[in-house]
Design a protein around this motif. Structure first.
Motif, PDB file in Angstrom:
ATOM      1  N   SER A  58      -3.725  -2.220   7.355  1.00 54.26           N
ATOM      2  CA  SER A  58      -2.513  -3.377   7.105  1.00 54.26           C
ATOM      3  C   SER A  58      -1.775  -3.629   8.151  1.00 54.26           C
ATOM      4  CB  SER A  58      -1.906  -3.199   5.679  1.00 54.26           C
ATOM      5  OG  SER A  58      -1.113  -1.815   6.131  1.00 54.26           O
TER       6      SER A  58
ATOM      7  N   THR B  11       0.770  -1.094  -0.070  1.00 48.63           N
ATOM      8  CA  THR B  11       0.033  -0.127  -0.097  1.00 48.63           C
ATOM      9  C   THR B  11       0.727   1.310   0.162  1.00 48.63           C
ATOM     10  OG1 THR B  11       0.072   0.045   2.632  1.00 48.63           O
ATOM     11  CG2 THR B  11      -1.779  -1.278   1.386  1.00 48.63           C
ATOM     12  N   LYS B  12       0.265   2.397  -0.269  1.00 44.55           N
ATOM     13  CA  LYS B  12       0.834   3.621  -0.138  1.00 44.55           C
ATOM     14  C   LYS B  12       1.405   3.904   1.157  1.00 44.55           C
ATOM     15  CE  LYS B  12       0.676   8.522  -1.070  1.00 44.55           C
ATOM     16  NZ  LYS B  12       1.289   8.916   0.014  1.00 44.55           N
TER      17      LYS B  12
ATOM     18  N   PRO C 172      -2.467  -7.312   4.374  1.00 47.47           N
ATOM     19  CA  PRO C 172      -3.960  -6.611   4.471  1.00 47.47           C
ATOM     20  C   PRO C 172      -4.426  -6.955   5.902  1.00 47.47           C
ATOM     21  CG  PRO C 172      -3.926  -7.701   2.480  1.00 47.47           C
ATOM     22  CD  PRO C 172      -2.798  -8.342   3.125  1.00 47.47           C
TER      23      PRO C 172
ATOM     24  N   ARG D 152      -9.407  -0.740   5.390  1.00 45.25           N
ATOM     25  CA  ARG D 152      -8.177  -0.063   4.422  1.00 45.25           C
ATOM     26  C   ARG D 152      -6.921  -0.349   5.374  1.00 45.25           C
ATOM     27  NH1 ARG D 152     -10.469   5.058   1.479  1.00 45.25           N
ATOM     28  NH2 ARG D 152     -12.224   4.219   0.446  1.00 45.25           N
TER      29      ARG D 152
ATOM     30  N   GLU E 107       4.364  -6.380   4.385  1.00 48.52           N
ATOM     31  CA  GLU E 107       2.862  -5.825   4.584  1.00 48.52           C
ATOM     32  C   GLU E 107       1.700  -6.668   4.168  1.00 48.52           C
ATOM     33  OE1 GLU E 107       0.370  -1.785   4.116  1.00 48.52           O
ATOM     34  OE2 GLU E 107       1.892  -2.349   2.611  1.00 48.52           O
TER      35      GLU E 107
END
Length: 242
Positions: A192, A155-156, A186, A190, A184
């Motif tokens: 993680s 993710t970002k 999930p 949203r 990382e």
């Protein structure tokens, strides 16, 4: 009779010396063999027993480390226990990699017996000019992997944490001789979970949050744990040298 008795003792002592101390003179050789086809490279780890003696309790560690033009690293490691028959040559493991023309690839092989490195080999392939260079690796602790951080985030937020951590780590003046991996997975919604590991040991883990100050605080905690792990690792290494 006395001379015969002394000769018998001497023969027994020589037999004991050869069977006990002769084992320290290892003749196991580790070799890296590569085969290239287009943009694929097949890496083989091979071990050769050059003596007429069965060798057991052997352990290999094969590491392939690839760096792209952006400076990002990816790694592939194979390891395991094996034995060798007299004068046997054995393929221990294989790694298949896809490489771009601009990728930089370093391969390391270590073979141990009783936790002592008895053979090592390395190869550096600079894809830009297809140059292959043998690198002299002094020891498994000191070989040229200082300061490497593997990015396995998705993710970002994970990428932001990686960038914050790498910036702090690379400028800290403490680049350790082991690979740090940031991964990382999930979680609910949203969010993680970001995990920092090295050599299969979890150094720190936290639930991500899209907040810069939070991520920088997590970086500080991670660096503290990495520094503590480095001290413990060095202490263990010092204790096993004697």
């Amino acid at each position: 009779m006395k001379q015969l008795y002394l000769n018998s003792i001497f023969s027994c002592l020589m037999l004991f010396f050869n069977s006990t101390y002769g084992q320290l003179n290892e003749s196991v050789t580790g070799k890296i063999i590569i085969q290239e086809s287009d943009n694929l490279i097949l890496i083989k780890a091979q071990a050769v027993n050059e003596e007429l003696i069965f060798k057991n309790d052997l352990y290999y560690n094969l590491l392939a480390l690839k760096k792209n033009t952006a400076g990002n690293y990816s790694s592939n490691r194979q390891e395991g226990v094996f034995s060798l028959e007299p004068e046997e040559s054995k393929n221990l493991s294989e790694i298949r990699l896809s490489v771009d023309p601009s990728d930089d690839l370093r391969i390391y092989l270590f073979i141990k017996q009783n936790n002592i490195v008895i053979s090592k080999d390395s190869l550096h392939i600079a894809q830009s000019n297809n140059e292959k260079v043998k690198e002299e690796v002094v020891s498994e602790v000191d070989f040229a992997l200082k300061g490497i951080v593997i990015d396995e985030v998705i993710t970002k937020v994970g990428k932001d944490f990686h960038d914050f951590f790498y910036q702090q780590y690379s400028t800290s003046g403490k680049l350790y001789p082991f690979i740090i991996t940031i991964s990382e997975k999930p979680y609910f919604g949203r969010s993680s979970i970001i995990t920092i590991t090295s050599e299969d040991k979890k150094l720190f883990e936290f639930m991500s949050k899209p907040d810069e100050e939070f991520l920088k605080t997590a970086v500080k905690a991670t660096l503290k744990n990495v520094n503590q792990y480095a001290k413990q690792r060095q202490l263990l290494y010092n204790n096993t040298r004697f």
